[in-house]
Design an enzyme around this catalytic site. Structure first.
Site, PDB file in Angstrom:
ATOM      1  N   GLY A 184      24.295  31.267  -0.640  1.00 31.45           N
ATOM      2  CA  GLY A 184      25.001  32.455  -1.111  1.00 31.45           C
ATOM      3  C   GLY A 184      25.878  32.120  -2.312  1.00 31.45           C
ATOM      4  N   GLY A 213      25.969  24.540  -5.283  1.00 32.94           N
ATOM      5  CA  GLY A 213      25.853  23.430  -4.336  1.00 32.94           C
ATOM      6  C   GLY A 213      27.132  22.775  -3.861  1.00 32.94           C
ATOM      7  N   SER A 242      26.438  28.814 -10.207  1.00 34.06           N
ATOM      8  CA  SER A 242      25.468  29.147  -9.167  1.00 34.06           C
ATOM      9  C   SER A 242      24.075  29.342  -9.755  1.00 34.06           C
ATOM     10  CB  SER A 242      25.916  30.439  -8.482  1.00 34.06           C
ATOM     11  OG  SER A 242      24.813  31.022  -7.830  1.00 34.06           O
ATOM     12  N   GLU A 285      22.026  31.431  -9.054  1.00 36.29           N
ATOM     13  CA  GLU A 285      21.680  32.856  -9.159  1.00 36.29           C
ATOM     14  C   GLU A 285      22.467  33.581 -10.252  1.00 36.29           C
ATOM     15  OE1 GLU A 285      19.071  33.669  -8.014  1.00 36.29           O
ATOM     16  OE2 GLU A 285      18.740  33.021  -5.955  1.00 36.29           O
ATOM     17  N   HIS A 333      26.510  37.565  -2.754  1.00 35.11           N
ATOM     18  CA  HIS A 333      25.144  37.301  -2.275  1.00 35.11           C
ATOM     19  C   HIS A 333      25.219  36.438  -1.021  1.00 35.11           C
ATOM     20  CE1 HIS A 333      21.088  35.979  -1.888  1.00 35.11           C
ATOM     21  NE2 HIS A 333      21.310  34.780  -2.381  1.00 35.11           N
TER      22      HIS A 333
HETATM   23 ZN   LIG Z   1      20.131  33.099  -2.076  1.00 40.51          ZN
END
Ligand SMILES: [Zn+2]
Length: 212
Positions: free
Chosen positions: A28, A46, A74, A76, A95
């Site tokens: 997330g 991470g 991240s 994302e 997320h």
């Molecule tokens: Zn994810």
């Protein structure tokens, strides 16, 4: 250090996300946009939420270039930026890989309005088609699917929630996980009753008028 208050908030809500059981390990991610400065504060890639310090939070511009921070943003980052570009009304993105929302996402199902709290998202929680994590394709699928809703399931992946502020995006992620859990349990026992669009509209009006 740029956006110090936003860095603190990212750290605080990252821990909340972990303690609320909305994610495991470093899965997330979350971000806040400052539209006036054209900057985004996003959780680093991470790093365990309980190990993350404000200095680890990464600041990027709206195109994704790092403007402050030594960590990697991240993985994302693309979909956070794509959501800020697509939705002028939002200021934060959360997320999660929360268990029940992800269960529905792995069935490639949408979440219908079987409980009024889904009104924090809208009339439903739609489903974005699968694409590899961290890609522009995934970002495109998310912005194409979310519409005016404040949450979207990511096929075979998890959940994204958005809001005007980080607390409202977080509340949305938490409540949608609750509704997803109720839906999974209700489906095991029988056929859940879906609320009408008219009834859901009343709920959404109340949420909008009274704040969340
Ligand atoms: Zn994810």
């Amino acid at each position: 250090m740029l956006l110090p208050a936003e860095r603190e908030r990212i750290v605080h809500f990252g821990k909340k996300m972990a303690t609320a059981g909305l994610t495991a390990g470093s899965g997330g991610n979350l971000s806040i946009v400052d539209r006036q400065k054209g900057q985004v504060a996003i959780s680093p890639s991470g790093i365990d939420y309980f190990e993350t310090r404000p200095a680890d939070v990464v600041i990027t511009d709206l195109q994704g270039s790092v403007v402050d921070g030594t960590r990697k943003p991240s993985s994302e980052l693309f979909f956070h930026l794509a959501l800020y570009a697509a939705r002028e009304d939002i200021g934060a993105v959360v997320h999660t890989h929360s268990t029940y929302a992800t269960t529905l996402a792995c069935l490639n199902w949408e979440l219908p309005p079987i409980h009024y709290m889904i009104g924090l998202s809208g009339l439903k929680v739609p489903l974005a088609p699968y694409a590899t994590y961290g890609t522009r394709s995934l970002a495109r699928n998310i912005t194409n699917s979310i519409g005016d809703n404040n949450a979207v399931l990511l096929a075979n992946h998890g959940l994204v929630a958005v809001g005007r502020t980080l607390p409202s995006a977080f509340d949305c992620a938490e409540e949608i996980e609750f509704v997803a859990r109720i839906y999974c349990q209700a489906r095991m026992l029988g056929k859940p009753v879906v609320l009408t669009e008219e009834e859901m509209q009343k709920v959404i009006d109340k949420f909008t008028r009274h704040g969340q």
